[in-house]
Design a protein around this motif. Structure first.
Motif, PDB file in Angstrom:
ATOM      1  N   ILE A 104       0.852  -1.191   0.000  1.00 43.58           N
ATOM      2  CA  ILE A 104       0.000   0.000   0.000  1.00 43.58           C
ATOM      3  C   ILE A 104       0.887   1.240   0.000  1.00 43.58           C
ATOM      4  O   ILE A 104       1.788   1.367   0.828  1.00 43.58           O
ATOM      5  CB  ILE A 104      -0.921   0.015   1.236  1.00 43.58           C
ATOM      6  N   THR A 105       0.632   2.141  -0.943  1.00 40.53           N
ATOM      7  CA  THR A 105       1.442   3.352  -1.061  1.00 40.53           C
ATOM      8  C   THR A 105       0.563   4.588  -0.970  1.00 40.53           C
ATOM      9  O   THR A 105      -0.417   4.715  -1.716  1.00 40.53           O
ATOM     10  CB  THR A 105       2.210   3.376  -2.392  1.00 40.53           C
ATOM     11  N   LEU A 106       0.902   5.488  -0.046  1.00 38.59           N
ATOM     12  CA  LEU A 106       0.208   6.772   0.080  1.00 38.59           C
ATOM     13  C   LEU A 106       1.138   7.875  -0.402  1.00 38.59           C
ATOM     14  O   LEU A 106       2.300   7.942   0.023  1.00 38.59           O
ATOM     15  CB  LEU A 106      -0.186   7.048   1.533  1.00 38.59           C
ATOM     16  N   THR A 107       0.644   8.727  -1.302  1.00 42.40           N
ATOM     17  CA  THR A 107       1.448   9.821  -1.837  1.00 42.40           C
ATOM     18  C   THR A 107       0.712  11.139  -1.636  1.00 42.40           C
ATOM     19  O   THR A 107      -0.366  11.360  -2.213  1.00 42.40           O
ATOM     20  CB  THR A 107       1.729   9.616  -3.336  1.00 42.40           C
ATOM     21  N   ASN A 108       1.266  12.003  -0.799  1.00 40.98           N
ATOM     22  CA  ASN A 108       0.696  13.335  -0.521  1.00 40.98           C
ATOM     23  C   ASN A 108      -0.797  13.275  -0.196  1.00 40.98           C
ATOM     24  O   ASN A 108      -1.586  14.100  -0.673  1.00 40.98           O
ATOM     25  CB  ASN A 108       0.937  14.281  -1.704  1.00 40.98           C
ATOM     26  N   VAL A 109      -1.190  12.311   0.608  1.00 38.15           N
ATOM     27  CA  VAL A 109      -2.608  12.153   0.954  1.00 38.15           C
ATOM     28  C   VAL A 109      -2.990  13.161   2.035  1.00 38.15           C
ATOM     29  O   VAL A 109      -2.375  13.207   3.107  1.00 38.15           O
ATOM     30  CB  VAL A 109      -2.898  10.720   1.420  1.00 38.15           C
ATOM     31  N   ASN A 126       2.908  10.624   3.337  1.00 36.73           N
ATOM     32  CA  ASN A 126       3.660   9.802   2.395  1.00 36.73           C
ATOM     33  C   ASN A 126       4.195   8.598   3.154  1.00 36.73           C
ATOM     34  O   ASN A 126       4.988   8.741   4.086  1.00 36.73           O
ATOM     35  CB  ASN A 126       4.829  10.584   1.779  1.00 36.73           C
ATOM     36  N   MET A 127       3.747   7.406   2.766  1.00 36.44           N
ATOM     37  CA  MET A 127       4.206   6.193   3.443  1.00 36.44           C
ATOM     38  C   MET A 127       3.939   4.981   2.563  1.00 36.44           C
ATOM     39  O   MET A 127       3.080   5.006   1.686  1.00 36.44           O
ATOM     40  CB  MET A 127       3.535   6.018   4.803  1.00 36.44           C
ATOM     41  N   ARG A 130      -2.915  10.433  -3.563  1.00 39.07           N
ATOM     42  CA  ARG A 130      -2.996   9.204  -4.367  1.00 39.07           C
ATOM     43  C   ARG A 130      -2.733   8.003  -3.459  1.00 39.07           C
ATOM     44  O   ARG A 130      -1.829   8.025  -2.632  1.00 39.07           O
ATOM     45  CB  ARG A 130      -1.939   9.287  -5.478  1.00 39.07           C
ATOM     46  N   ILE A 131      -3.544   6.953  -3.596  1.00 40.40           N
ATOM     47  CA  ILE A 131      -3.376   5.707  -2.837  1.00 40.40           C
ATOM     48  C   ILE A 131      -3.351   4.548  -3.822  1.00 40.40           C
ATOM     49  O   ILE A 131      -4.216   4.452  -4.702  1.00 40.40           O
ATOM     50  CB  ILE A 131      -4.518   5.500  -1.817  1.00 40.40           C
ATOM     51  N   ILE A 169      -6.192   3.044  -6.391  1.00 39.65           N
ATOM     52  CA  ILE A 169      -7.545   2.941  -5.831  1.00 39.65           C
ATOM     53  C   ILE A 169      -8.109   4.316  -5.476  1.00 39.65           C
ATOM     54  O   ILE A 169      -9.306   4.465  -5.261  1.00 39.65           O
ATOM     55  CB  ILE A 169      -7.577   2.013  -4.599  1.00 39.65           C
ATOM     56  N   PHE A 170      -7.209   5.319  -5.416  1.00 41.61           N
ATOM     57  CA  PHE A 170      -7.677   6.706  -5.255  1.00 41.61           C
ATOM     58  C   PHE A 170      -6.662   7.652  -5.882  1.00 41.61           C
ATOM     59  O   PHE A 170      -5.459   7.503  -5.674  1.00 41.61           O
ATOM     60  CB  PHE A 170      -7.867   7.089  -3.784  1.00 41.61           C
ATOM     61  N   ASP A 171      -7.158   8.609  -6.645  1.00 37.43           N
ATOM     62  CA  ASP A 171      -6.313   9.668  -7.199  1.00 37.43           C
ATOM     63  C   ASP A 171      -7.186  10.896  -7.393  1.00 37.43           C
ATOM     64  O   ASP A 171      -8.130  10.880  -8.195  1.00 37.43           O
ATOM     65  CB  ASP A 171      -5.696   9.237  -8.529  1.00 37.43           C
ATOM     66  N   SER A 172      -6.902  11.944  -6.640  1.00 39.31           N
ATOM     67  CA  SER A 172      -7.738  13.145  -6.683  1.00 39.31           C
ATOM     68  C   SER A 172      -7.665  13.833  -8.036  1.00 39.31           C
ATOM     69  O   SER A 172      -8.658  14.417  -8.497  1.00 39.31           O
ATOM     70  CB  SER A 172      -7.307  14.123  -5.574  1.00 39.31           C
TER      71      SER A 172
END
Length: 549
Positions: A4-9, A23-24, A59-60, A67-70
């Motif tokens: 699972i990657t979180l980018t600037n969430v 970011n993780m 973005r996730i 699965i998510f991108d604003s």
């Protein structure tokens, strides 16, 4: 299981940031605890990954699947993310048995999966099980009551768990009454039944072959060397096998016909876990699932969760405010404060080398000792004065030039201020109402506490030593004189509050030792894990040892 990657969430409500540019990366089969004080954003973070909360931006990804991108307008619903949930409230249906509670979610599972002949797979399994006459007799013998009579309901469970079969198969094996026969008769019957099961299985295989398909040993339809799939629901045999599998994992097989009200808190928790596991989620999200249990049961369930993580191979994301829970369970701790990740590392790394004063103060029980120290000289050994005149040398484990470090700190603070000013000038910028501030640590004194926020003129070069309680070693030859302020023995260890001048510090003495209030004692600071922090920024400078001059 996915990475699972979180980018600037980011998640905000107006100007309030629940999560601020997170970011993780959570590795495949990781057990990550989201830790922090109440209201810090840990549950918000979990809900965004799970799909229960929509991020404001960011973005996730699960592996390479977004699965998510604003920006791209992607937001896969929680029901399509193949995730499981476990919360404080077990949410068990009181009018349903344990079995029906677990199958409730399974009845809604409809997805692409192999086309199977469950009866063919069941008969093949029975042909192998029936050969094990000795084990069949042994498992059934476990179900004897006080009078030596077999209890069928218990026998079914031992057969199910022992051979990993369904209830239908267990009843069929039990009905053979091999346990009532002598060894020779039982063996002859087992050979006969094996042949019957194989003949029945082959009949099914031939019937399906006439339609142009083959069957593998799992009962899956095969055509042109590939397993045939379609969108479908689970059949009765598949459902029962799943329920029995998860009940084995959490040890609740014997409770299947009971109702939630007939179970203890820990047993209800196990049912909730089994229900979460049954659909086979890729990721399991847990939001303080043990908070309703008593202290002893919490400890037992922590052990069970750690074993569960290993047995399932799933990725766990776990929210807690209990640092001991986070330390004992996690492969990585994500410590959050005010919506910002403070540190994301393995538990022992977070404990031994906290990134900043907030992390150092939050992790550890009893809490770390924070001691104000004024630098008097800077070289390979940093000379400090603390605790009302005590002079010590801080010897860093790695060479460091303190003056250069302080200069770099000023440059980094100026850079951060400039970047914020630039961001504020951008269209659409939303000022953070819950603005980030330096951690408001406290120094404990005889007459009360001194808070960072109470002091307005902090010298730029003022430092803080952070000393874990176990690093204060009380001994008759110690170089620091002190007085016992209070002592709290627990049997395994004693927490000793020590008074040095006007300062109150905490020490831990292991073993059945206690002290009287007012006792004069001596102590040393013994470790190369003493932490040195910058008081102005709260950042970690170095780790090393301390020598009293």
């Amino acid at each position: 299981m996915p990475k699972i990657t979180l980018t600037n969430v980011t998640k905000r409500w107006g100007g309030f940031y629940g999560a601020d540019h997170l970011n993780m990366t959570i590795e495949d089969n990781g057990f990550v605890t989201l830790l922090g004080p109440s209201g810090c954003g840990k549950t918000t973070t979990l809900r965004m990954i799970a799909g229960l909360e929509t991020p404001t931006e960011g973005r996730i990804c699960f592996d390479d699947t977004v699965i998510f991108d604003s920006e791209e307008g992607i937001n896969v619903p929680a029901s399509k993310r193949k995730v499981g949930f476990l919360f404080q409230n077990y949410a068990l249906w009181p009018h349903m048995t344990v079995y029906k509670n677990i199958t409730f979610g399974l009845s809604e599972v409809k997805e692409e999966m192999p086309v199977v002949s469950s009866e063919y797979a069941r008969l093949l399994k029975l042909s192998k099980v029936v050969e094990n006459v000795g084990d069949i007799k042994k498992f059934i013998s476990y179900s004897l009551d006080k009078k030596g009579n077999v209890v069928p309901a218990k026998a079914y469970i031992f057969l199910i768990d022992g051979f990993e079969i369904s209830m239908t198969s267990a009843k069929e094996i039990f009905a053979l009454k091999l346990h009532e026969l002598g060894n020779v008769e039982a063996k002859a019957l087992s050979i006969k039944k094996k042949e019957e099961y194989l003949a029945a299985a082959n009949a099914i295989k031939e019937k399906i072959a006439a339609k142009g398909y083959d069957l593998n040993e799992n009962g899956e339809y095969v055509k042109d060397g590939a397993v045939v799939t379609k969108v479908r629901k689970l059949d009765k045999e598949e459902t029962d096998l799943r329920v029995r599998r998860v009940s084995r994992i959490v040890h609740i097989g014997e409770f299947m016909e009971r109702y939630p009200a007939e179970l203890s808190g820990g047993q209800q928790q196990r049912v909730a876990i089994a229900r979460t596991l049954a659909p086979g989620p890729k990721v399991i999200f847990m939001d303080e699932p043990l908070s309703n249990l008593d202290a002893k049961l919490r400890l037992e369930m922590r052990s069970e969760l750690k074993r569960l993580h290993r047995d399932t191979g799933a990725t766990f994301v776990y929210v807690t405010h209990d640092q001991q829970e986070a330390m004992t369970l996690a492969t990585n701790i994500c410590l959050i404060n005010n919506g910002v990740i403070q540190q994301y590392e393995p538990p022992l790394s977070v404990y031994r080398k906290p990134n900043n004063l907030f992390v150092a103060d939050f992790i550890g029980s009893p809490s770390i000792n924070l001691i104000e120290a004024a630098p008097k000289a800077n070289g390979k050994k940093i000379e400090l004065e603390m605790l009302g005149g005590l002079k010590v040398e801080f010897v860093p484990n790695e060479a460091i030039d303190l003056n250069s470090w302080l200069d770099e700190r000023e440059k980094s603070l100026e850079k951060a201020a400039a970047e914020k000013k630039e961001a504020q000038a951008q269209p659409g910028y939303v000022e953070k109402e819950n603005a980030d501030r330096p951690f408001n640590y406290q120094l404990t004194m005889v007459d009360g506490t001194i808070s960072r926020e109470e002091e307005h003129d902090i010298p730029d070069d003022t430092l803080l030593l952070a000393v874990r309680p176990e690093f204060f070693q009380i001994n008759d030859k110690g170089s620091i004189e002190a007085e016992v302020y209070s002592a709290l023995p627990t049997g395994m260890e004693t927490t000793v509050k020590i008074k040095i001048g006007d300062y109150i510090l905490t020490s831990v003495v292991f073993g059945g030792v206690t002290y009287e209030i007012g006792d004069k004692i001596k102590l040393d600071i013994v470790s190369d894990g003493i932490l040195l922090y910058d008081r102005k920024s709260g950042r970690h400078i170095a780790t090393g040892s301390v020598k009293v001059k």
